[in-house]
Design a protein around this motif. Structure first.
Motif, short mmCIF file in Angstrom:
data_model
loop_
_atom_site.label_atom_id
_atom_site.label_comp_id
_atom_site.label_asym_id
_atom_site.label_seq_id
_atom_site.Cartn_x
_atom_site.Cartn_y
_atom_site.Cartn_z
N CYS A 129 -21.24 -47.61 -37.14
CA CYS A 129 -21.74 -46.54 -38.00
C CYS A 129 -22.53 -45.52 -37.20
N LEU A 130 -23.38 -46.00 -36.31
CA LEU A 130 -24.23 -45.11 -35.52
C LEU A 130 -23.39 -44.19 -34.64
N GLY A 131 -22.37 -44.76 -33.99
CA GLY A 131 -21.48 -43.94 -33.16
C GLY A 131 -20.75 -42.89 -33.97
N ALA A 132 -20.33 -43.26 -35.17
CA ALA A 132 -19.62 -42.31 -36.04
C ALA A 132 -20.56 -41.21 -36.52
N ILE A 133 -21.81 -41.58 -36.83
CA ILE A 133 -22.80 -40.58 -37.27
C ILE A 133 -23.01 -39.53 -36.18
N LEU A 134 -23.10 -39.99 -34.94
CA LEU A 134 -23.33 -39.07 -33.83
C LEU A 134 -22.11 -38.22 -33.52
N ARG A 135 -20.92 -38.74 -33.81
CA ARG A 135 -19.68 -38.07 -33.43
C ARG A 135 -19.16 -37.11 -34.51
N ILE A 136 -19.26 -37.51 -35.77
CA ILE A 136 -18.68 -36.73 -36.87
C ILE A 136 -19.50 -35.47 -37.11
N LYS A 137 -18.80 -34.35 -37.24
CA LYS A 137 -19.46 -33.07 -37.51
C LYS A 137 -19.40 -32.68 -38.98
N ASN A 138 -18.46 -33.27 -39.69
CA ASN A 138 -18.32 -32.98 -41.12
C ASN A 138 -19.54 -33.50 -41.86
N LYS A 139 -20.29 -32.60 -42.50
CA LYS A 139 -21.53 -32.98 -43.16
C LYS A 139 -21.31 -34.00 -44.27
N GLN A 140 -20.23 -33.81 -45.03
CA GLN A 140 -19.97 -34.73 -46.14
C GLN A 140 -19.64 -36.12 -45.63
N GLU A 141 -18.76 -36.20 -44.63
CA GLU A 141 -18.38 -37.50 -44.07
C GLU A 141 -19.56 -38.14 -43.35
#
Length: 477
Positions: free
Chosen positions: A350-362
């Motif tokens: 989850c932490l890696g995805a939070i740092l990587r994803i730019k889409n605010k909603q996702e």
């Protein structure tokens, strides 16, 4: 312009840019993409499509024109079907079939699982929050609510309901995904968790289905048995609809469908997960008995595969072995340590995805999954909403659990307490031995988080994935 009008306009512009509805031979969609099979692909103005407000990208994959739309894809899809007079989820006669191999088969299976589970994310998130409230407000943390208080009891059973009745919910979404009767899918799910069946399981009673012995299991919170059952049910229902006259179909098709599915589900498909789980779990436990390097590998594999085994209901054998070991020795050095670093790896994913994803909603969704894991101790939203949905983040979770398991195995970390929560409070599981046991146990979990986060960040998403390239502007804005 209303939201409805925006989706209608978006669909209209897409249809115009691909050569009109007469140039479309097949239309469907996945989680984020509108998929079109065109009679003449040269008529598609891909660059013009990219300029349409709400379109995130365009790709040709497997002979299909895939238009990336994000979370609005379902609404746009419905409008495209309406414009072209296509039957929703049924206009498939000209579908381009991909060559079947191990990779495509694996992707189809994961796509099917994701399609069945993603619609359930709101239920799992809501249930996770209620379970989180019992943890935070209950005796385990703030002690604002006692376990006997009405509010605590209310939050507890509401949170449990979201996962206990998962086979019924999944029966509905699987039926929608596979194109069969949602009501029968729910009915089949309800059969799998009926109190009488659960009572037979609890008392180790036997039950025969039309004379065939059934290996009864507890299917509450499970997904694989009902998904497989609904897929087979679709084939059964299709055959019955062909051979039974229309005037009799209303009564006999649903009745015979369920009658046929009873032995299929209870004697074959349901227990199959347990059989596979026994094979995998038995192999891991046997490997650990050799000691040394074999034990380290066994713990590492448990750390890597634990969440997947739990997700498919295949972890029962390991849990049974865990309870036997704990009841006789009061500690465990194999199963529970591996399971704990596996949970930490979900945090890292989850932490890696939070740092990587730019889409605010996702990103906000994944932050919710992260909180559900760390505070509420519920990993299902992260597993289904992030791992299974996008697939590649699972690589990070597996890597984190594997590395953490190796560290646990090398230093012989012991778990002395079976903490009944999966949030950060479970770190107290290592208390009971030496101080070094606590330090190494906590350090192993921290390393699992870091490894999973790093691997997810760099390998959890494709480089051209719009989610990681830019912030996505919702069509509704």
């Amino acid at each position: 312009m209303s939201k409805k009008e925006k989706y209608e306009q978006l669909a209209k512009e897409i249809v115009q840019c691909v050569g009109g509805k007469d140039n479309i031979s097949f239309v469907t969609h996945c989680m984020t993409r509108l998929r079109l099979s065109l009679k003449d692909s040269s008529l598609a103005q891909t660059e013009q499509i990219k300029k349409i407000q709400g379109v995130l990208g365009v790709q040709y994959v497997g002979g299909q024109l895939q238009i990336i739309l994000g979370q609005t894809v379902q609404l746009v899809y419905e409008n495209v079907c309406e414009l072209g007079d296509f039957a929703i989820e049924e206009h498939r006669h000209d579908q381009v079939k991909e060559k079947l191999n191990i990779k495509t088969l694996g992707m189809k299976i994961l796509d099917g699982l994701a399609g069945c589970m993603t619609p359930l994310i709101p239920i799992m998130i809501s249930a996770s929050i209620f379970k989180m409230l019992t943890t935070v407000l209950g005796p385990m943390m703030l002690n604002v609510l006692s376990e006997s208080s009405d509010l605590y009891i209310l939050f507890a059973f509401v949170g449990d309901a979201g996962f206990y009745f998962l086979p019924i919910f999944t029966g509905y979404t699987a039926a929608k995904k596979f194109g069969t009767s949602p009501i029968l899918g729910m009915f089949l799910g309800a059969i799998l968790i009926h109190p009488t069946l659960l009572e037979f399981v609890a008392q180790s009673k036997s039950l025969s289905i039309y004379g065939m012995p059934a290996s009864l299991q507890n299917y509450t919170s499970s997904i694989l048995p009902i998904i497989m059952s609904v897929w087979v049910m679709k084939q059964v229902e299709k055959i019955l609809n062909k051979i039974i006259p229309n005037m009799l179909s209303t009564v006999f098709v649903p009745t015979l469908t369920i009658a046929i599915m009873l032995p299929v589900s209870l004697c074959v498909l349901g227990p199959s997960g347990a059989f596979v789980g026994q094979f995998i779990s038995g192999g891991l436990l046997s490997l650990s008995q050799y000691g040394g390097l074999f034990t380290i590998i066994s713990i590492a594999m448990i750390g890597a595969l634990w969440q997947i085994l739990v997700m498919t209901g295949m972890h029962v054998v390991l849990m049974s072995a865990l309870f036997v070991v704990f009841s006789s020795t009061g500690s465990d050095t194999i199963i529970m340590p591996g399971a704990l670093v596996a949970g930490a790896a979900v945090y890292g994913m989850c932490l890696g995805a939070i740092l990587r994803i730019k889409n605010k909603q996702e990103k906000s969704l994944v932050i919710g999954y992260f909180i559900s894991c760390c505070v509420g101790g519920v990993t299902e939203p992260a597993m289904y909403g992030l791992g299974l949905r996008f697939k590649r983040p699972l690589i990070g979770m597996v890597a984190g659990g594997f590395v953490g398991g190796i560290i646990i195995g090398i230093f012989g970390v012991t778990v002395y307490n079976l903490i009944p929560v999966a949030n950060v409070l479970h770190l107290a599981s290592y208390v009971g031995g030496s101080t070094m046991n606590i330090i190494i146990g906590v350090s192993a979990e921290a390393i699992s988080v870091i490894v999973a986060a790093i691997v997810t960040y760099f390998f959890g998403f494709a480089k051209d994935d719009p989610l990681v390239q830019k912030s996505i502007e919702e069509v509704s804005k």
